[in-house]
Design a protein around this motif. Structure first.
Motif, PDB file in Angstrom:
ATOM      1  N   ARG A  96       0.832  -1.201   0.000  1.00 60.10           N
ATOM      2  CA  ARG A  96       0.000   0.000   0.000  1.00 60.10           C
ATOM      3  C   ARG A  96       0.871   1.257   0.000  1.00 60.10           C
ATOM      4  O   ARG A  96       0.580   2.237  -0.691  1.00 60.10           O
ATOM      5  CB  ARG A  96      -0.907  -0.037   1.241  1.00 60.10           C
ATOM      6  CG  ARG A  96      -2.002   0.961   1.254  1.00 60.10           C
ATOM      7  CD  ARG A  96      -2.996   0.839   0.135  1.00 60.10           C
ATOM      8  NE  ARG A  96      -3.905  -0.266   0.267  1.00 60.10           N
ATOM      9  CZ  ARG A  96      -4.597  -0.771  -0.747  1.00 60.10           C
ATOM     10  NH1 ARG A  96      -4.476  -0.278  -1.961  1.00 60.10           N
ATOM     11  NH2 ARG A  96      -5.407  -1.772  -0.581  1.00 60.10           N
ATOM     12  N   GLY A 100       0.220   2.496  -3.533  1.00 60.92           N
ATOM     13  CA  GLY A 100      -0.865   3.453  -3.300  1.00 60.92           C
ATOM     14  C   GLY A 100      -2.229   2.821  -3.539  1.00 60.92           C
ATOM     15  O   GLY A 100      -2.365   1.598  -3.554  1.00 60.92           O
ATOM     16  N   TRP A 101      -3.220   3.672  -3.733  1.00 59.92           N
ATOM     17  CA  TRP A 101      -4.605   3.197  -3.893  1.00 59.92           C
ATOM     18  C   TRP A 101      -4.963   3.094  -5.361  1.00 59.92           C
ATOM     19  O   TRP A 101      -4.471   3.841  -6.194  1.00 59.92           O
ATOM     20  CB  TRP A 101      -5.569   4.158  -3.205  1.00 59.92           C
ATOM     21  CG  TRP A 101      -5.334   4.290  -1.746  1.00 59.92           C
ATOM     22  CD1 TRP A 101      -4.622   5.255  -1.112  1.00 59.92           C
ATOM     23  CD2 TRP A 101      -5.793   3.394  -0.727  1.00 59.92           C
ATOM     24  NE1 TRP A 101      -4.607   5.032   0.241  1.00 59.92           N
ATOM     25  CE2 TRP A 101      -5.323   3.903   0.508  1.00 59.92           C
ATOM     26  CE3 TRP A 101      -6.549   2.236  -0.711  1.00 59.92           C
ATOM     27  CZ2 TRP A 101      -5.589   3.278   1.726  1.00 59.92           C
ATOM     28  CZ3 TRP A 101      -6.823   1.619   0.506  1.00 59.92           C
ATOM     29  CH2 TRP A 101      -6.340   2.130   1.700  1.00 59.92           C
ATOM     30  N   PRO A 103      -7.550   3.570  -8.569  1.00 60.77           N
ATOM     31  CA  PRO A 103      -8.438   4.705  -8.878  1.00 60.77           C
ATOM     32  C   PRO A 103      -9.849   4.537  -8.309  1.00 60.77           C
ATOM     33  O   PRO A 103     -10.440   5.507  -7.815  1.00 60.77           O
ATOM     34  CB  PRO A 103      -8.456   4.724 -10.401  1.00 60.77           C
ATOM     35  CG  PRO A 103      -7.177   4.106 -10.808  1.00 60.77           C
ATOM     36  CD  PRO A 103      -6.870   3.088  -9.764  1.00 60.77           C
ATOM     37  N   GLU A 105     -10.696   2.948  -5.646  1.00 58.79           N
ATOM     38  CA  GLU A 105     -10.622   3.139  -4.190  1.00 58.79           C
ATOM     39  C   GLU A 105     -10.538   4.628  -3.852  1.00 58.79           C
ATOM     40  O   GLU A 105     -11.161   5.088  -2.884  1.00 58.79           O
ATOM     41  CB  GLU A 105      -9.404   2.397  -3.624  1.00 58.79           C
ATOM     42  CG  GLU A 105      -9.556   0.885  -3.647  1.00 58.79           C
ATOM     43  CD  GLU A 105      -8.289   0.148  -3.278  1.00 58.79           C
ATOM     44  OE1 GLU A 105      -8.402  -0.950  -2.712  1.00 58.79           O
ATOM     45  OE2 GLU A 105      -7.181   0.658  -3.574  1.00 58.79           O
ATOM     46  N   LYS A 106      -9.812   5.366  -4.673  1.00 56.16           N
ATOM     47  CA  LYS A 106      -9.727   6.827  -4.469  1.00 56.16           C
ATOM     48  C   LYS A 106     -11.107   7.469  -4.610  1.00 56.16           C
ATOM     49  O   LYS A 106     -11.472   8.356  -3.839  1.00 56.16           O
ATOM     50  CB  LYS A 106      -8.766   7.446  -5.488  1.00 56.16           C
ATOM     51  CG  LYS A 106      -7.304   7.147  -5.199  1.00 56.16           C
ATOM     52  CD  LYS A 106      -6.431   7.742  -6.293  1.00 56.16           C
ATOM     53  CE  LYS A 106      -4.973   7.382  -6.084  1.00 56.16           C
ATOM     54  NZ  LYS A 106      -4.128   7.798  -7.211  1.00 56.16           N
ATOM     55  N   ARG A 107     -11.860   6.987  -5.593  1.00 55.05           N
ATOM     56  CA  ARG A 107     -13.207   7.533  -5.820  1.00 55.05           C
ATOM     57  C   ARG A 107     -14.130   7.211  -4.641  1.00 55.05           C
ATOM     58  O   ARG A 107     -14.922   8.059  -4.211  1.00 55.05           O
ATOM     59  CB  ARG A 107     -13.760   6.945  -7.125  1.00 55.05           C
ATOM     60  CG  ARG A 107     -15.177   7.343  -7.417  1.00 55.05           C
ATOM     61  CD  ARG A 107     -15.297   8.083  -8.738  1.00 55.05           C
ATOM     62  NE  ARG A 107     -16.652   8.550  -8.932  1.00 55.05           N
ATOM     63  CZ  ARG A 107     -17.480   8.051  -9.844  1.00 55.05           C
ATOM     64  NH1 ARG A 107     -17.087   7.093 -10.644  1.00 55.05           N
ATOM     65  NH2 ARG A 107     -18.686   8.531  -9.971  1.00 55.05           N
ATOM     66  N   MET A 109     -13.199   6.719  -1.566  1.00 52.17           N
ATOM     67  CA  MET A 109     -12.791   7.583  -0.437  1.00 52.17           C
ATOM     68  C   MET A 109     -13.312   9.005  -0.613  1.00 52.17           C
ATOM     69  O   MET A 109     -13.734   9.650   0.353  1.00 52.17           O
ATOM     70  CB  MET A 109     -11.266   7.583  -0.305  1.00 52.17           C
ATOM     71  CG  MET A 109     -10.736   6.312   0.323  1.00 52.17           C
ATOM     72  SD  MET A 109      -9.061   6.423   0.911  1.00 52.17           S
ATOM     73  CE  MET A 109      -8.123   6.244  -0.569  1.00 52.17           C
ATOM     74  N   GLU A 110     -13.301   9.470  -1.844  1.00 48.62           N
ATOM     75  CA  GLU A 110     -13.829  10.802  -2.147  1.00 48.62           C
ATOM     76  C   GLU A 110     -15.319  10.888  -1.783  1.00 48.62           C
ATOM     77  O   GLU A 110     -15.767  11.857  -1.161  1.00 48.62           O
ATOM     78  CB  GLU A 110     -13.653  11.052  -3.653  1.00 48.62           C
ATOM     79  CG  GLU A 110     -13.366  12.482  -4.030  1.00 48.62           C
ATOM     80  CD  GLU A 110     -13.070  12.583  -5.511  1.00 48.62           C
ATOM     81  OE1 GLU A 110     -13.987  12.975  -6.257  1.00 48.62           O
ATOM     82  OE2 GLU A 110     -11.937  12.248  -5.915  1.00 48.62           O
ATOM     83  N   LEU A 141     -11.872   1.323   3.867  1.00 47.56           N
ATOM     84  CA  LEU A 141     -11.552   2.693   3.458  1.00 47.56           C
ATOM     85  C   LEU A 141     -12.060   3.717   4.468  1.00 47.56           C
ATOM     86  O   LEU A 141     -11.402   4.735   4.711  1.00 47.56           O
ATOM     87  CB  LEU A 141     -12.113   2.971   2.063  1.00 47.56           C
ATOM     88  CG  LEU A 141     -11.499   2.121   0.932  1.00 47.56           C
ATOM     89  CD1 LEU A 141     -12.213   2.391  -0.373  1.00 47.56           C
ATOM     90  CD2 LEU A 141     -10.020   2.369   0.798  1.00 47.56           C
TER      91      LEU A 141
END
Length: 173
Positions: A96, A100-101, A103, A105-107, A109-110, A141
């Motif tokens: 991790r 990193g995360w 895409p 997963e980023k969404r 989290m957003e 998350l």
């Protein structure tokens, strides 16, 4: 009357009676005849009762087998204790950090940060396939966001404390 020498029983060994000396002799009762009745069969040596596990595969005592498996598990556990490996959580954390995360997963989290957990779950379900996986991912998350916020809060408190100490030093001079 004298018996024929051709009916003498010899214990069977592989390749024993293949020479020309034995070509005319009858060896009917040698070992165990295997094969169909229409054919004469082949004399073979009988193997022991427990020589092949395939014979007893349906008749194994489960209690004894469980004991054997327990002993085997204990042995492997003891061996593994001698040479510890890094755990799964550690490996996942290293991956991790380096990668990193993803895409999606980023969404997610957003969406969680903006206060849309239901929408985040729906999006995760679409990407991961099942409701259970989506819930697990959302909770992971969510926990990460909470830990990140807590760490940021603690860092801010430390900074505030340092600033107050600096201000007190200046006032004291």
């Amino acid at each position: 009357m004298a018996e024929k020498k051709t009916d003498i029983y010899y214990p069977f060994k592989q390749q024993l009676f293949h020479g020309p000396k034995y070509a005319k002799m009858n060896f009917k009762n040698q070992g165990i005849a295997r094969g169909l009745k229409t054919r004469k069969g082949k004399p073979v040596t009988r193997i022991g009762r427990y020589a092949g596990t395939f014979r007893t595969s349906g008749h194994k005592n489960p209690r004894l087998m469980n004991k054997a498996m327990a002993r085997l598990k204990l042995k492997t556990h003891e061996k593994r204790q001698k040479f510890p490996r890094p755990g799964r959580k550690f490996v996942v954390s290293v991956v991790r950090e380096t990668v990193g995360w993803a895409p999606y997963e980023k969404r997610i989290m957003e969406l969680l940060r903006s206060g849309n957990p239901k929408k985040a779950l729906k999006f995760a379900k679409k990407r991961l396939g099942t409701h259970k996986r989506a819930k697990n991912k959302r909770s992971i998350l969510d926990a990460y966001i909470a830990a990140e916020a807590k760490a940021a809060q603690q860092a801010a408190a430390v900074r505030k404390k340092k600033a107050a100490e600096k201000a007190a030093k200046r006032a004291g001079q």
